[in-house]
Design an enzyme around this catalytic site. Structure first.
Site, PDB file in Angstrom:
ATOM      1  N   VAL A   1      30.463 -43.866  53.960  1.00 13.87           N
ATOM      2  CA  VAL A   1      29.444 -44.658  54.656  1.00 13.87           C
ATOM      3  C   VAL A   1      28.811 -45.677  53.724  1.00 13.87           C
ATOM      4  O   VAL A   1      28.650 -46.851  54.066  1.00 13.87           O
ATOM      5  CB  VAL A   1      28.373 -43.743  55.288  1.00 13.87           C
ATOM      6  CG1 VAL A   1      27.226 -44.569  55.864  1.00 13.87           C
ATOM      7  CG2 VAL A   1      28.986 -42.866  56.369  1.00 13.87           C
TER       8      VAL A   1
ATOM      9  N   GLN B   1      29.456 -34.590  57.628  1.00 14.91           N
ATOM     10  CA  GLN B   1      29.652 -33.723  58.783  1.00 14.91           C
ATOM     11  C   GLN B   1      31.130 -33.367  58.900  1.00 14.91           C
ATOM     12  O   GLN B   1      31.994 -34.243  58.912  1.00 14.91           O
ATOM     13  CB  GLN B   1      29.179 -34.453  60.045  1.00 14.91           C
ATOM     14  CG  GLN B   1      29.117 -33.610  61.299  1.00 14.91           C
ATOM     15  CD  GLN B   1      28.581 -34.422  62.473  1.00 14.91           C
ATOM     16  OE1 GLN B   1      28.050 -35.520  62.296  1.00 14.91           O
ATOM     17  NE2 GLN B   1      28.710 -33.893  63.659  1.00 14.91           N
TER      18      GLN B   1
ATOM     19  N   ARG C   1      25.172 -32.451  63.520  1.00 18.38           N
ATOM     20  CA  ARG C   1      24.396 -33.141  62.500  1.00 18.38           C
ATOM     21  C   ARG C   1      23.302 -32.226  61.952  1.00 18.38           C
ATOM     22  O   ARG C   1      22.961 -32.278  60.773  1.00 18.38           O
ATOM     23  CB  ARG C   1      23.803 -34.426  63.080  1.00 18.38           C
ATOM     24  CG  ARG C   1      24.863 -35.445  63.497  1.00 18.38           C
ATOM     25  CD  ARG C   1      24.247 -36.665  64.159  1.00 18.38           C
ATOM     26  NE  ARG C   1      25.264 -37.612  64.595  1.00 18.38           N
ATOM     27  CZ  ARG C   1      25.794 -37.627  65.815  1.00 18.38           C
ATOM     28  NH1 ARG C   1      25.419 -36.724  66.710  1.00 18.38           N
ATOM     29  NH2 ARG C   1      26.700 -38.521  66.137  1.00 18.38           N
TER      30      ARG C   1
ATOM     31  N   ASN D   1      21.154 -31.456  52.939  1.00 15.05           N
ATOM     32  CA  ASN D   1      20.765 -32.840  52.699  1.00 15.05           C
ATOM     33  C   ASN D   1      19.283 -32.988  52.377  1.00 15.05           C
ATOM     34  O   ASN D   1      18.899 -33.909  51.654  1.00 15.05           O
ATOM     35  CB  ASN D   1      21.182 -33.712  53.882  1.00 15.05           C
ATOM     36  CG  ASN D   1      22.678 -33.990  53.856  1.00 15.05           C
ATOM     37  OD1 ASN D   1      23.349 -33.710  52.861  1.00 15.05           O
ATOM     38  ND2 ASN D   1      23.213 -34.512  54.939  1.00 15.05           N
TER      39      ASN D   1
ATOM     40  N   PRO E   1      21.005 -35.139  59.191  1.00 14.43           N
ATOM     41  CA  PRO E   1      20.495 -35.615  60.477  1.00 14.43           C
ATOM     42  C   PRO E   1      19.419 -36.685  60.254  1.00 14.43           C
ATOM     43  O   PRO E   1      18.382 -36.408  59.648  1.00 14.43           O
ATOM     44  CB  PRO E   1      19.910 -34.355  61.123  1.00 14.43           C
ATOM     45  CG  PRO E   1      19.561 -33.468  59.973  1.00 14.43           C
ATOM     46  CD  PRO E   1      20.543 -33.770  58.881  1.00 14.43           C
ATOM     47  N   VAL E   2      19.678 -37.883  60.729  1.00 16.35           N
ATOM     48  CA  VAL E   2      18.908 -39.049  60.305  1.00 16.35           C
ATOM     49  C   VAL E   2      17.436 -38.987  60.704  1.00 16.35           C
ATOM     50  O   VAL E   2      16.562 -39.404  59.928  1.00 16.35           O
ATOM     51  CB  VAL E   2      19.569 -40.355  60.802  1.00 16.35           C
ATOM     52  CG1 VAL E   2      19.529 -40.477  62.311  1.00 16.35           C
ATOM     53  CG2 VAL E   2      18.935 -41.568  60.141  1.00 16.35           C
ATOM     54  N   ASP E   3      17.116 -38.451  61.876  1.00 16.47           N
ATOM     55  CA  ASP E   3      15.712 -38.402  62.290  1.00 16.47           C
ATOM     56  C   ASP E   3      14.925 -37.428  61.416  1.00 16.47           C
ATOM     57  O   ASP E   3      13.794 -37.711  61.003  1.00 16.47           O
ATOM     58  CB  ASP E   3      15.614 -38.003  63.766  1.00 16.47           C
ATOM     59  CG  ASP E   3      16.418 -38.932  64.656  1.00 16.47           C
ATOM     60  OD1 ASP E   3      16.046 -40.112  64.777  1.00 16.47           O
ATOM     61  OD2 ASP E   3      17.439 -38.481  65.212  1.00 16.47           O
TER      62      ASP E   3
ATOM     63  N   ASP F   1      24.508 -45.174  68.526  1.00 15.79           N
ATOM     64  CA  ASP F   1      24.715 -44.513  69.825  1.00 15.79           C
ATOM     65  C   ASP F   1      24.560 -45.529  70.964  1.00 15.79           C
ATOM     66  O   ASP F   1      25.316 -45.499  71.941  1.00 15.79           O
ATOM     67  CB  ASP F   1      23.701 -43.384  70.025  1.00 15.79           C
ATOM     68  CG  ASP F   1      23.707 -42.392  68.885  1.00 15.79           C
ATOM     69  OD1 ASP F   1      24.296 -41.312  69.033  1.00 15.79           O
ATOM     70  OD2 ASP F   1      23.104 -42.709  67.849  1.00 15.79           O
TER      71      ASP F   1
ATOM     72  N   ARG G   1      27.576 -47.626  71.143  1.00 17.56           N
ATOM     73  CA  ARG G   1      28.653 -46.869  71.797  1.00 17.56           C
ATOM     74  C   ARG G   1      28.436 -46.839  73.318  1.00 17.56           C
ATOM     75  O   ARG G   1      29.387 -46.959  74.093  1.00 17.56           O
ATOM     76  CB  ARG G   1      28.684 -45.445  71.252  1.00 17.56           C
ATOM     77  CG  ARG G   1      29.204 -45.341  69.828  1.00 17.56           C
ATOM     78  CD  ARG G   1      28.943 -43.975  69.221  1.00 17.56           C
ATOM     79  NE  ARG G   1      29.624 -43.819  67.933  1.00 17.56           N
ATOM     80  CZ  ARG G   1      29.271 -42.935  66.995  1.00 17.56           C
ATOM     81  NH1 ARG G   1      28.245 -42.131  67.216  1.00 17.56           N
ATOM     82  NH2 ARG G   1      29.944 -42.851  65.869  1.00 17.56           N
TER      83      ARG G   1
ATOM     84  N   HIS H   1      22.918 -54.079  78.767  1.00 16.68           N
ATOM     85  CA  HIS H   1      21.609 -53.804  78.181  1.00 16.68           C
ATOM     86  C   HIS H   1      21.229 -52.363  78.519  1.00 16.68           C
ATOM     87  O   HIS H   1      20.833 -52.051  79.647  1.00 16.68           O
ATOM     88  CB  HIS H   1      20.578 -54.795  78.707  1.00 16.68           C
ATOM     89  CG  HIS H   1      20.995 -56.228  78.492  1.00 16.68           C
ATOM     90  ND1 HIS H   1      20.975 -56.829  77.255  1.00 16.68           N
ATOM     91  CD2 HIS H   1      21.507 -57.147  79.350  1.00 16.68           C
ATOM     92  CE1 HIS H   1      21.438 -58.066  77.361  1.00 16.68           C
ATOM     93  NE2 HIS H   1      21.767 -58.287  78.627  1.00 16.68           N
TER      94      HIS H   1
ATOM     95  N   HIS I   1      19.260 -38.641  67.210  1.00 10.54           N
ATOM     96  CA  HIS I   1      20.643 -39.089  66.981  1.00 10.54           C
ATOM     97  C   HIS I   1      21.464 -37.812  66.860  1.00 10.54           C
ATOM     98  O   HIS I   1      21.711 -37.293  65.775  1.00 10.54           O
ATOM     99  CB  HIS I   1      20.728 -39.918  65.698  1.00 10.54           C
ATOM    100  CG  HIS I   1      22.132 -40.229  65.266  1.00 10.54           C
ATOM    101  ND1 HIS I   1      23.038 -40.879  66.068  1.00 10.54           N
ATOM    102  CD2 HIS I   1      22.796 -39.964  64.109  1.00 10.54           C
ATOM    103  CE1 HIS I   1      24.189 -41.015  65.423  1.00 10.54           C
ATOM    104  NE2 HIS I   1      24.064 -40.452  64.229  1.00 10.54           N
TER     105      HIS I   1
ATOM    106  N   THR J   1      33.234 -40.573  60.089  1.00  9.04           N
ATOM    107  CA  THR J   1      32.934 -41.845  60.759  1.00  9.04           C
ATOM    108  C   THR J   1      32.235 -42.748  59.753  1.00  9.04           C
ATOM    109  O   THR J   1      31.339 -42.306  59.049  1.00  9.04           O
ATOM    110  CB  THR J   1      32.016 -41.649  61.985  1.00  9.04           C
ATOM    111  OG1 THR J   1      30.717 -41.235  61.542  1.00  9.04           O
ATOM    112  CG2 THR J   1      32.569 -40.603  62.931  1.00  9.04           C
TER     113      THR J   1
END
Length: 317
Positions: free
Chosen positions: A18, A86, A92, A99, A125-127, A152, A155, A172, A179, A234
């Site tokens: 990444v 992951q 996540r 992490n 997990p990003v949040d 997301d 996607r 939109h 996430h 990813t």
């Protein structure tokens, strides 16, 4: 004393798939004139910097090099991609303890330098890790954000565009909340160039809305799992997401995107980081957009927040 911020400089901590893909995307974008790569494996950082630098004759002038924490405190944006990856079958949230431990070694080294720029958290997990970064750094909540559900939402737009045979840039729609597995697809305001989503679906011959909504939301949620199952990681999609968020900050675009940001009373949510629409510019999260949700979406959002808070309570911060 902190150094003056260099608006044309970005730092990336973590040079795995990444981090290196993000550096490559940022170099090609021509947004910055200086990119510093930091990794516990200095050789890896040096190798990635060299590999990307050799394409400079085909791109924009940019100084790309491996460095350490003394090289990052004047960066306009510090992008953190460091952490365990992951694996197939993992969620996540399965990554959280590993992490968080890694972030406890990273964030103090940033905060002790009195950093005055923006931290963009990308690691999963990003949040949760955005919340951890906020608490460990003591920085203002406006200057600590995560990549959230920006990918997301992309996607979501792509899959809807495929379903309707329409350019996804005309779609939109957004994903909010975690996430991850409790993410919320916001159907109530989704539209195609201003035409409500169900109306446009019928124009294209699709009438079984409930089944399509369920399938598409599941496809979005499971996208990463499918990619990881097939290629074990990813990185291209998230690298383009990093580039997009950095553009919004560096160019002071005031664009509205669902980044991970601190909720302190909004929507009845308190002391939790979730991916929610915000105006993003040079100051980071400059305004939290009061997006409309229907009752079902709001209930799902609160369930997502509950999932995040249950994880936060297990952390030693």
């Amino acid at each position: 004393m902190s150094k003056p911020i260099n608006d044309r400089k970005v730092a990336i901590i973590g040079c795995g798939f990444v981090g290196s893909s993000s550096a490559f995307a940022l170099m090609q974008g021509g947004l910055f004139s200086e990119i510093v790569l930091v990794d516990v494996d200095r050789n890896r950082a040096e190798g990635e910097a060299l590999d990307i630098s050799h394409g400079m004759p085909f791109a924009h002038p940019c100084k790309i090099y491996a460095g350490d924490y003394n090289d990052i405190d004047d960066a306009a944006i510090i992008v953190i991609t460091a952490g365990a990856n992951q694996k197939p079958g993992e969620t996540r949230l399965d990554l959280v303890q590993k992490n968080v431990a890694i972030f406890k070694t990273i964030i103090p080294q940033i905060s002790e330098r009195n950093y005055q720029g923006i931290i963009l958290v990308v690691s999963n997990p990003v949040d949760i890790l955005t919340y951890v970064t906020l608490k460990l750094s003591g920085m203002p909540a406006t200057r600590v954000l995560g990549s959230g559900t920006v990918l997301d939402s992309a996607r979501f737009k792509y899959i809807l565009g495929e379903h309707l045979s329409v350019d996804p840039r005309n779609v939109h729609a957004r994903i909010v909340g975690e996430h991850g597995d409790s993410e919320v697809a916001v159907w109530s305001t989704a539209n195609i160039s201003g035409i409500p989503i169900h109306d446009f679906c019928e124009l294209r011959g699709h009438y079984d809305h409930e089944a399509a909504m369920k399938r598409i939301a599941e496809d979005v949620k499971n996208s990463a799992y499918e990619i990881i199952e097939k290629k074990h990681a990813t990185y291209y999609g998230i690298a383009m997401t990093v580039k997009r968020i950095c553009e919004a900050i560096a160019r002071d675009e005031k664009t509205i995107i669902p980044v991970s940001n601190y909720q302190n009373g909004e929507y009845g949510l308190d002391d939790v980081v979730l991916s929610m629409p915000a105006i993003v510019g040079r100051g980071g999260v400059e305004y939290k957009v009061p997006a409309p949700f229907n009752a079902q979406e709001l209930a799902q959002l609160h369930e997502s927040a509950k999932t995040m808070k249950e994880v936060i309570e297990t952390l030693d911060l």
